[in-house]
Motif scaffolding. Structure first.
Motif, PDB file in Angstrom:
ATOM      1  N   ASP A 273       0.830  -1.213   0.000  1.00  0.00           N
ATOM      2  CA  ASP A 273       0.000   0.000   0.000  1.00  0.00           C
ATOM      3  C   ASP A 273       0.859   1.257   0.000  1.00  0.00           C
ATOM      4  N   MET A 274       1.922   1.195   0.753  1.00  0.00           N
ATOM      5  CA  MET A 274       2.806   2.363   0.852  1.00  0.00           C
ATOM      6  C   MET A 274       3.408   2.697  -0.513  1.00  0.00           C
ATOM      7  N   PHE A 275       3.880   1.668  -1.206  1.00  0.00           N
ATOM      8  CA  PHE A 275       4.556   1.937  -2.474  1.00  0.00           C
ATOM      9  C   PHE A 275       3.589   2.277  -3.604  1.00  0.00           C
ATOM     10  N   ALA A 276       2.360   1.846  -3.476  1.00  0.00           N
ATOM     11  CA  ALA A 276       1.370   2.266  -4.476  1.00  0.00           C
ATOM     12  C   ALA A 276       1.270   3.789  -4.462  1.00  0.00           C
ATOM     13  N   GLU A 277       1.321   4.346  -3.267  1.00  0.00           N
ATOM     14  CA  GLU A 277       1.227   5.803  -3.115  1.00  0.00           C
ATOM     15  C   GLU A 277       2.557   6.496  -3.440  1.00  0.00           C
ATOM     16  N   TYR A 278       3.623   5.877  -2.971  1.00  0.00           N
ATOM     17  CA  TYR A 278       4.977   6.454  -3.128  1.00  0.00           C
ATOM     18  C   TYR A 278       5.338   6.570  -4.621  1.00  0.00           C
ATOM     19  N   GLN A 279       4.987   5.556  -5.365  1.00  0.00           N
ATOM     20  CA  GLN A 279       5.345   5.553  -6.789  1.00  0.00           C
ATOM     21  C   GLN A 279       4.571   6.620  -7.561  1.00  0.00           C
ATOM     22  N   LYS A 280       3.369   6.910  -7.084  1.00  0.00           N
ATOM     23  CA  LYS A 280       2.611   7.999  -7.728  1.00  0.00           C
ATOM     24  C   LYS A 280       3.226   9.358  -7.388  1.00  0.00           C
ATOM     25  N   LEU A 281       3.765   9.420  -6.189  1.00  0.00           N
ATOM     26  CA  LEU A 281       4.353  10.687  -5.735  1.00  0.00           C
ATOM     27  C   LEU A 281       5.655  11.006  -6.488  1.00  0.00           C
ATOM     28  N   TYR A 282       6.373   9.985  -6.856  1.00  0.00           N
ATOM     29  CA  TYR A 282       7.655  10.172  -7.579  1.00  0.00           C
ATOM     30  C   TYR A 282       7.629   9.330  -8.864  1.00  0.00           C
ATOM     31  N   PRO A 283       6.895   9.759  -9.854  1.00  0.00           N
ATOM     32  CA  PRO A 283       6.694   8.914 -11.042  1.00  0.00           C
ATOM     33  C   PRO A 283       7.957   8.675 -11.870  1.00  0.00           C
ATOM     34  N   LYS A 284       8.975   9.519 -11.707  1.00  0.00           N
ATOM     35  CA  LYS A 284      10.195   9.365 -12.525  1.00  0.00           C
ATOM     36  C   LYS A 284      11.339   8.692 -11.758  1.00  0.00           C
ATOM     37  N   PHE A 285      11.093   8.334 -10.526  1.00  0.00           N
ATOM     38  CA  PHE A 285      12.190   7.811  -9.697  1.00  0.00           C
ATOM     39  C   PHE A 285      12.876   6.600 -10.332  1.00  0.00           C
ATOM     40  N   HIS A 286      12.083   5.756 -10.954  1.00  0.00           N
ATOM     41  CA  HIS A 286      12.641   4.518 -11.516  1.00  0.00           C
ATOM     42  C   HIS A 286      13.576   4.779 -12.693  1.00  0.00           C
ATOM     43  N   THR A 287      13.572   5.997 -13.225  1.00  0.00           N
ATOM     44  CA  THR A 287      14.424   6.274 -14.389  1.00  0.00           C
ATOM     45  C   THR A 287      15.872   6.566 -13.977  1.00  0.00           C
ATOM     46  N   PHE A 288      16.098   6.762 -12.709  1.00  0.00           N
ATOM     47  CA  PHE A 288      17.446   7.170 -12.273  1.00  0.00           C
ATOM     48  C   PHE A 288      18.416   6.004 -12.076  1.00  0.00           C
ATOM     49  N   ARG A 289      17.909   4.859 -11.717  1.00  0.00           N
ATOM     50  CA  ARG A 289      18.786   3.698 -11.562  1.00  0.00           C
ATOM     51  C   ARG A 289      17.971   2.415 -11.697  1.00  0.00           C
ATOM     52  N   PRO A 290      18.620   1.339 -12.123  1.00  0.00           N
ATOM     53  CA  PRO A 290      17.895   0.088 -12.315  1.00  0.00           C
ATOM     54  C   PRO A 290      17.300  -0.423 -10.999  1.00  0.00           C
ATOM     55  N   TYR A 291      16.171  -0.995 -11.058  1.00  0.00           N
ATOM     56  CA  TYR A 291      15.499  -1.623  -9.896  1.00  0.00           C
ATOM     57  C   TYR A 291      15.315  -0.653  -8.730  1.00  0.00           C
TER      58      TYR A 291
END
Lengths: 177, 172, 238
Positions: free
Chosen positions: B49-67
């Motif tokens: 549940d936490m990461f469902a919200e967190y990922q919406k808050l930082y939609p580009k975070f995954h582009t900075f480093r793998p995994y």
């Protein structure tokens, strides 16, 4: 400071404590009120320990020259180490701070170990007079570990084998600084 | 609690205050065990549940480093275990000695922002509160707050690597 | 330091205190129980230090190394007085028996990682102390050498025993693991006597190991002053 408790804490590292680890700690934590009461009872006796130990030594061993006031005070000064080991339930503190050290000291000074052991037995008597049976039971294994360590043929040998603290002794730390 | 007491009482007797603190702590040990077990059981749901919200808050975070998100989830899982263990033994000193100070330096070196970390702990707090009992939450919260206070004390990086923050509501 | 007349004292071990070394990870410092800051010196550092001394000072490096050890020992002796005398016994080291002081000194070596120290007072009346140090630092990082390599510890021991005795003493290493000995041996005596012995040893043929017993016998006057015999030559690698 390395103890069996810190070993459990460090070994858990980034995972949850296991049920076995928690059970071991819980069992020990439940004995803390008694250990702390014992420490308080001994602390109340602390100011007179040196004097009472010397008086008792002079009474029981009038011919021994070793038993001076500074010596009796030194014997009384061992008590906080025993209390700390009792609080931590860590017999290695007795072995390393007292037994190993005294063995080296006795060798270097060519002192009779039995005379030192007898003085510690008197200290034990003086302290135990002031403790309840339950309080005695938590501090006694640490007196035994000390006495067996410095006087392996003394009467505590048998007692120590049955009252040794439950956990395994931790391996010695090596100072590398 | 007791581990710290043992460090302080080398060659001296425990004070009356220390004794009463330990006695108070010992009385709470069964509740602490229950809280740890509750948190452990709820961990996966909290993270989900936490990461469902967190990922919406930082939609580009995954582009900075793998995994990026997988590693963040792993780290949150570890944080929860460390937090629960610290709550069980009733102390934070060992947490800082073994983990928070070190982990903060890692977060700093990978250019996380203080806001990104504040959001992380606020979301942890929010979803912990939702998934465990108030009693368990009450026992754990001071330790989570401690971790958050230490971890968020990092400077703003010159080149942040968390991406744009898109608030979707108040978090903490 | 008293040699026996002081009253017998029996305090707990000091260096085996569980909090003897405390690291503050926030400050990044490690301190002893009396507040002295310490730091770990790794083998890499010691090798680099030794190599730099050899590079900078050439043949004089042995003297420089010993001088470094002496300065270090002087500081250590003051700390030892503070820890054992002032802090533990609330007395001067000179008020304690030699056996007591030596026990704590050996424990200080042990817990600081300097090695396992044994002090032999057999020749004390002749003005000589023999110290044996197993697992010493320098011999452990120099694989083999045609001469003893533990000048740092020789200077260190000389300074400590000077402090404890109140006399000007020095030490010479007389056996070294780099030459096949099990542990380092040091002879500690009056500085001029050690200086004269060092000069005598310089006359030894290259790559010759002069045995500890030979040096000791000469110092005790059991061999002629000019006599110098050695065992089989060893290869110089250091």
């Amino acid at each position: 400071m390395k103890t069996w408790l810190s070993d459990i804490i460090h070994q858990a590292n980034e995972r949850y404590f296991t049920p076995e680890e928690m059970a071991r700690m819980q069992e020990y934590f439940s004995t803390m009120p008694l250990r702390l009461q014992t420490a308080s009872a001994i602390e109340r006796a602390d100011p007179v320990l040196g004097r009472e130990v010397l008086a008792e030594l002079k009474k029981q061993y009038p011919d021994r020259q070793l038993y001076s006031r500074p010596f009796a005070n030194d014997i009384a000064a061992l008590v906080p180490v025993l209390v700390h080991a009792m609080l931590a339930d860590e017999v290695q503190f007795v072995r390393r701070r007292l037994v190993d050290h005294f063995q080296a000291m006795m060798t270097n000074l060519e002192m009779p170990m039995t005379e030192v052991a007898d003085a510690i037995r008197v200290l034990r008597e003086v302290i135990f007079r002031r403790l309840s049976a339950a309080q005695t039971s938590v501090i006694e294994p640490f007196f035994n570990a000390l006495l067996v360590g410095i006087d392996p043929n003394g009467p505590e040998k048998l007692a120590a084998s049955s009252s040794e603290p439950a956990h395994e002794d931790s391996p010695p730390e090596v100072a590398t600084v | 609690m007791i581990h710290t007491l043992l460090r302080k009482c080398i060659d001296r007797y425990p004070t009356k205050t220390e004794i009463s603190q330990v006695e108070e702590y010992v009385a709470t040990v069964p509740k602490r065990i229950a809280a740890l077990q509750e948190l452990k059981a709820a961990q996966d749901k909290i993270i989900q549940d936490m990461f469902a919200e967190y990922q919406k808050l930082y939609p580009k975070f995954h582009t900075f480093r793998p995994y990026a998100w997988a590693k963040a989830m792993r780290d949150v899982g570890m944080t929860m275990a460390l937090c629960a263990n610290a709550m069980f033994i009733g102390e934070t000193d060992i947490l800082d000695e073994t983990w928070t100070i070190w982990f903060r330096s890692i977060m700093k070196s990978v250019h996380m922002t203080p806001q990104f970390l504040r959001d992380n702990y606020a979301l942890m707090d929010k979803h912990m509160r939702r998934h465990i009992s108030p009693e368990a939450y009450g026992l754990i919260k001071p330790y989570l707050d401690h971790i958050a206070d230490v971890m968020c004390a990092i400077p703003e990086p010159i080149r942040p690597e968390v991406g744009e923050r898109r608030p979707v509501g108040a978090t903490r | 330091m008293s040699t026996g007349e002081a009253s017998f004292r029996l305090r707990p071990g000091f260096y085996s205190r569980p909090d003897f070394f405390v690291t503050d990870i926030v400050k990044g410092t490690t301190r002893t129980a009396t507040g002295t800051r310490v730091c770990a010196l790794t083998n890499d550092f010691l090798i680099g230090f030794r190599d730099a001394l050899i590079y900078e000072t050439g043949k004089s490096y042995r003297k420089v190394m010993k001088r470094c050890g002496r300065r270090w020992g002087e500081q250590f002796a003051k700390r030892f007085e503070k820890e054992i005398g002032n802090y533990l016994f609330k007395a001067s080291l000179s008020e304690l028996s030699a056996g007591t002081v030596h026990t704590y000194l050996a424990e200080a070596f042990n817990y600081h990682g300097y090695g396992l120290l044994k002090i032999n007072l057999t020749y004390l009346e002749q003005g000589i102390i023999v110290a044996e140090l197993a697992h010493s630092m320098m011999p452990s990082i120099v694989s083999s050498s045609d001469r003893p390599v533990d000048m740092l510890m020789a200077g260190f021991l000389g300074a400590i025993f000077s402090y404890l005795s109140g006399q000007d003493l020095d030490a010479i290493q007389t056996a070294c693991p780099t030459q096949g000995a099990e542990s380092s041996l040091f002879v500690i005596a009056a500085s001029p006597w050690i200086a004269e012995t060092e000069t005598w040893l310089l006359k030894a043929p290259p790559h010759t190991v002069v045995a500890h017993e030979t040096i000791l016998k000469r110092m005790l006057g059991e061999t002629l002053p000019g006599e110098l015999t050695g065992s089989a030559p060893v290869e110089a690698t250091s």
